[in-house]
Structure formats: structure tokens, C-alpha cells
Write an enzyme that holds these catalytic residues in place. Sequence first.
Site, PDB file in Angstrom:
ATOM      1  N   HIS A  96      15.248  -5.600   2.400  1.00  0.00           N
ATOM      2  CA  HIS A  96      15.030  -4.751   3.582  1.00  0.00           C
ATOM      3  C   HIS A  96      14.537  -3.359   3.191  1.00  0.00           C
ATOM      4  O   HIS A  96      14.741  -2.394   3.922  1.00  0.00           O
ATOM      5  CB  HIS A  96      16.300  -4.615   4.430  1.00  0.00           C
ATOM      6  N   SER A 134      -8.002  14.513  -2.349  1.00  0.00           N
ATOM      7  CA  SER A 134      -8.258  14.840  -0.951  1.00  0.00           C
ATOM      8  C   SER A 134      -9.223  16.016  -0.915  1.00  0.00           C
ATOM      9  O   SER A 134      -9.162  16.905  -1.757  1.00  0.00           O
ATOM     10  CB  SER A 134      -6.949  15.217  -0.257  1.00  0.00           C
ATOM     11  N   LYS A 178      -3.222  16.558  -3.702  1.00  0.00           N
ATOM     12  CA  LYS A 178      -3.118  15.116  -3.447  1.00  0.00           C
ATOM     13  C   LYS A 178      -3.754  14.249  -4.518  1.00  0.00           C
ATOM     14  O   LYS A 178      -4.803  14.549  -5.055  1.00  0.00           O
ATOM     15  CB  LYS A 178      -3.782  14.777  -2.105  1.00  0.00           C
ATOM     16  N   GLU A 216      -4.668   0.901  -1.173  1.00  0.00           N
ATOM     17  CA  GLU A 216      -4.765   0.764   0.289  1.00  0.00           C
ATOM     18  C   GLU A 216      -5.899  -0.180   0.679  1.00  0.00           C
ATOM     19  O   GLU A 216      -5.769  -1.001   1.594  1.00  0.00           O
ATOM     20  CB  GLU A 216      -4.987   2.138   0.929  1.00  0.00           C
TER      21      GLU A 216
END
Length: 463
Positions: free
Chosen positions: A161, A282, A288, A295
Site C-alpha cells: 500500500h 527545468s 530541479k 515519466e
Amino acid sequence: MTKTGSNTMWGGRFAAGPDAIMEAINASIGFDKRLARQDIEGSRAHAAMLAATGILRDSDAEAIREGLLTVLSEIEGGSFAFSTALEDIHMNVEARLKEIVGEPAGRLHTARSRNDQVATDFRLWVREQTDAAIAGLESLQRALLAQANAGADWIMPGFTHLQTAQPVTWGHHMMAYVEMFGRDASRFRDARARMNECPLGAAALAGTSFPIDREMTAQALGFDRPCANSLDAVSDRDFALEFLSAATITAMHLSRLAEELVIWTSAQFRFVTLSDRFSTGSSIMPQKKNPDAAELIRAKIGRILGANVALLTVMKGLPLAYSKDMQEDKEQVFDAADSLMLALAAMDGMVRDMEANVPVLEAAAASGFSTATDLADWLVRELDMPFRDAHHVTGTLVAMAEARGCDLPDLTLEDMTGVEPRITGAVYDVLGVHNSVASRMSYGGTAPDQVRAQVARWEERLG
Ligand code: ARG
């Protein structure tokens, strides 16, 4: 004789050429040019067989086979002028062959049809991609094995979980994916064995009256045998569907690993650092470092599953044998195969380069009462307590630790004996994460020795 404006390949009965819209919907050359090499291989095998069976003069077959090599080098060299009027790759190649070798080119299409031709080309293409998928998966497995080997005893939290459950080893987690990708590769192998039958010689749908040798062409093209039924040979695309199904399941596995990398590289987790080669920055936030490749891999299943659904939908309800609907089989499979190969390669690179943050992993593993099960097991083993009672005692101690804002090993022996008087100092041995993982020696368990045994087994299997 060809009438002006009508198709040079099939225009005999036509007085006029097609409308521009007709040509646009009918043409597949825009995408099936990707089958050029397979088409030419198939035609060369067919011509050799026609000569061997005496259907074609040797000199004609030789001219055809040589001419086809010229066409191939033109296509590969980028000088070939593809024509939409010639519909597809099959007729583009044949028309150019005619310009190069003249009359014999017109004899190549003896005892075959574009229906068995395209079925053969496409099978050859899907077979190559199947091999590439297997190679890509095995390479990714090797990358994961290297990680597992390095970190067979690095401790990390195991989750259920997405809540801390029990400590596991980094190697064990990597090896879980080795198993998944191993099954994926075996699915591609199964599909390959079934698809490896040759449709060539099925002709339009019914076979041919010429004394062809289908074993010969099948063998020349690396197939195990010819397809046994000519109707089936030209009208099924289940081989492509099996490829897409295996690709979809692989993409699903890739998406799960990708998702873990997204989570693990976040500032909140910091379990893993990706290399600069496999991350991006970024344009506005200078701090970043983003896991874009992970992704994108996570997203690829969208198009791969989409292709699977699209082709199934195209094929559903089609009467035998060939229908032009089936021309819609290619683009989706091309796109799915490209997406899969890219995703496999990107994951391979990311996994090879990534660095586990070992101290952070271990600290995370030690928090969240991750050894509560070890404590319960100790009560069962040492005090002969029924597991349900042990579960209850442990739960009470977890609640006590939680109330004090500490972890289980931070409780004193007095705290423990206050709940269960028979507990002794020996219990602290099992509350440490290293002892916890080392104790999970059951076959397939997370103990470093088990992980090393699995690594060795896979290294031998992959050779
Ligand atoms: N371009 C066609 C396809 O991809 C080739 C087969 C055409 N056959 C036919 N009978 N029109 O399916």
C-alpha cells in the site's frame, strides 16, 4: 497494355484512374515503405524458388534477384522515389524493378499475390521486432542484475500500500523486476515460435496451380514451415496481436519500475539518484533534476495498449480471407514497436547509471516499525505464543512506541515486559533491520544469501 491514367499494375480493366481521394485512402506507401527490406527478401526467395521449380527461366530469376538488390540499395541509400499512385511497397518495388531489368520483372508475380506477399513481409518484420524485444529485455535484465549484485545486502523498506511494511534488500527489489522481464521475454519467445510459419505461396487465398515449393521459400526466409492453410495464411494477423499483447504486458512492467523511479528520486524519498545522462532540468527552477525518461516510459503503455486494442478492433468480425481493412494493421504495430524499443533502451540506461542512496534507504527501512513482524515471529518462536496473540502484543508495543515518538528498538526491556513478562533482552537481536532481512532465508525470500543465489541463477541463464 496500360491505359492512360489507370494503375500500371492492375489497371487492365479500368478506363480511368482513381480519384485523388480514392488514391489517398488506398495508398499505404507512406508507412509500409518500412517493409522494403522484408519485401525484397521475400521476392528474392520467391524468384529463386520459381527458378528451382522450373516455373521461371534461370536467367529471368537471376535478373530479378540482382535487380531487387539494386532496388534495395536505392531505397536504403535514400534515392528511391516512392509513388503514391503505386499504392504500396510491393508495387513500388516491382515497378522500379521493371525499369531496371525490363520484361522479366513482370514474371516475378507468378504464383503469388500481394495478399501472401504482405502477410510474409509483415511476419518477417514482426519477427525481427520480437527478437529485438527479447534482446532489449535481456539487456535490461543484465542491468538489473548488476544493481542486485552490488546491493544484495543493502537494506531498504519494502512496501505494501506504499506504506512501510518490512525491510527488504535492494538486490531483492531489483531481482523482482528481473523475474518480470524474464517472463516478458519468454512471452515474446512463445509468440515467435507460433508466428514462424511462412504465408508465401498461399497466393491470393486459395493457393496456386503452379508447382511451387513452399518448403523452399519458408526455409530461405528462416521460417520453420509453411502455413498449412492458404486462407488462414493470408487472413490472420494474430502474430502481430501476440506481439502487441506481449509488448503491452512488458510496457506495464516498465511503467511500474518507472513509477518507482519517479517516487524514489523525489526530494521526499531520495532513495535513488539518476545520472545527468538520464535526467533533465527545468527551464525555470534551477534546482530541479527531473526523471523525464521515467515519466515517458511510464506513459508509453498508453500507445502500446492503444495499438493492441486498435488492431484487435480492426480484425474483429472480418470474414475470410483478405480484406483491405487489414492494411490498417501496420502503423499501430510500427508505433508500438518503436515505443517499446525506445522505452526498453531508456530504462536500460537509467538502471545502469542510477545510484542507490544506501544510508537513506537503510534509515527509511528502520523507521515505520518495519520489524514489527520480526517481533511477533520472535514471540511465536521463543515463547510458543499463537501468532494471533503475538500480533496483539506487538501491536500494543507499536502503539506505545508511536505514542512516545520512538521506534521499536528504542523501547526498554521494562516497557516490553510490562506488556509481556516473558520477553527477554534477546528480542533486540530481531529488531535490527540487518538481522531482519538475514532471517528471511525461505526460498525466494529477501535474505542477501537468497538474493545472491537468484543472481547467480539468472547470470547463468542469461549466459
Ligand atoms: N497494401 C496492402 C496491405 O497492406 C497489400 C495487400 C493488398 N492486397 C489487395 N488485394 N489489395 O494490406
